[in-house]
Design a protein around this motif. Structure first.
Motif, short mmCIF file in Angstrom:
data_model
loop_
_atom_site.label_atom_id
_atom_site.label_comp_id
_atom_site.label_asym_id
_atom_site.label_seq_id
_atom_site.Cartn_x
_atom_site.Cartn_y
_atom_site.Cartn_z
N ALA A 1 0.86 -1.19 0.00
CA ALA A 1 0.00 0.00 0.00
C ALA A 1 0.89 1.23 0.00
O ALA A 1 1.98 1.24 0.59
N THR A 2 0.42 2.29 -0.66
CA THR A 2 1.20 3.52 -0.75
C THR A 2 1.62 4.03 0.63
O THR A 2 2.76 4.47 0.83
N ASP A 3 0.70 3.94 1.59
CA ASP A 3 0.98 4.47 2.93
C ASP A 3 2.10 3.71 3.64
O ASP A 3 2.68 4.23 4.60
N ASP A 4 2.39 2.49 3.20
CA ASP A 4 3.44 1.69 3.85
C ASP A 4 4.83 1.94 3.24
O ASP A 4 5.82 1.44 3.75
N LEU A 5 4.88 2.70 2.16
CA LEU A 5 6.14 2.85 1.43
C LEU A 5 6.68 4.27 1.51
O LEU A 5 5.92 5.24 1.63
#
Length: 218
Positions: A76-80
């Motif tokens: 997920a974008t938020d994890d990267l």
């Protein structure tokens, strides 16, 4: 003598009868005790309890496997977090290494390429002809462990900001899909943002790889 024998025989017969009665009584008592043991309330309760314990144990194990395991699902974008590090002076050596770091708690997977968008000081996307290339190798699915990174290389052609076909900006956004509205990457070795001196006439984006080896050597 005959009178003694007559007295002895009834006595023996009486003792034999009493012994037989005692044995019969003991057997009946044993059977009654055995019947009581086979239907004892404690035994009936224990069997259902054991049967219930087995599903509970299975459910717990299954929950642990599905809830706590690292499945390597899509990132997920938020994890990267993405860093783009220029290799040398970006004005003369327009090549950069892209580092994609998994800041989440679980392993996850990225696919193929990221999308990059040049953005100007007005926070507007700048149109730059972009080509996704199979460099340094074909597109693959890359599993990034929690705290680990994947890597890619990008190359672009610089241009004169006075040229109408030259794209100029001060930051670069990234996205896992094709959106131009992704988060901004952290830039290292690029011109200061206030100068808006990142110029791109065209851009090539390499594939994501599990190692940094060779990702900018093309």
């Amino acid at each position: 003598m005959r009178d003694v024998l007559k007295a002895t025989v009834p006595a023996v017969a009486l003792m034999t009868a009493l012994a037989a009665c005692g044995q019969s009584g003991d057997g009946a008592s044993g059977e009654a005790a055995g019947a009581g043991s086979s239907t004892a309330p404690g035994t009936a309760t224990t069997e259902p309890a054991d049967a219930t314990a087995t599903p509970e144990s299975t459910t717990t194990t299954g929950g642990s496997q599905s809830g706590g395991g690292n499945t390597g699902s899509d990132c997920a974008t938020d994890d990267l977090a993405v860093t783009i590090a220029a290799q040398g002076d970006s004005a003369t050596a327009p090549t950069a290494m892209v580092v994609v770091t998994n800041n989440g708690e679980k392993d996850c997977t990225v696919h193929g390429w990221l999308t990059f968008t040049l953005v100007n000081a007005a926070n507007e996307a700048v149109e730059v002809p972009t080509e996704k290339v199979e460099e340094p190798g074909p597109a693959v699915d890359v599993k990034i462990i929690a705290g680990g990174s994947a890597f890619a290389g990008i190359k672009w052609t610089t241009c004169d900001k006075g040229d109408s076909s030259c794209g100029a900006g001060n930051t670069i956004r990234w996205d896992l899909g094709t959106s131009a509205d992704g988060p901004a990457a952290e830039l290292e070795g690029f011109p200061a943002a206030e100068k808006s001196n990142i110029t791109m006439k065209s851009l090539k984006v390499g594939t994501l790889q599990p190692s940094r080896q060779g990702v900018v050597a093309w």
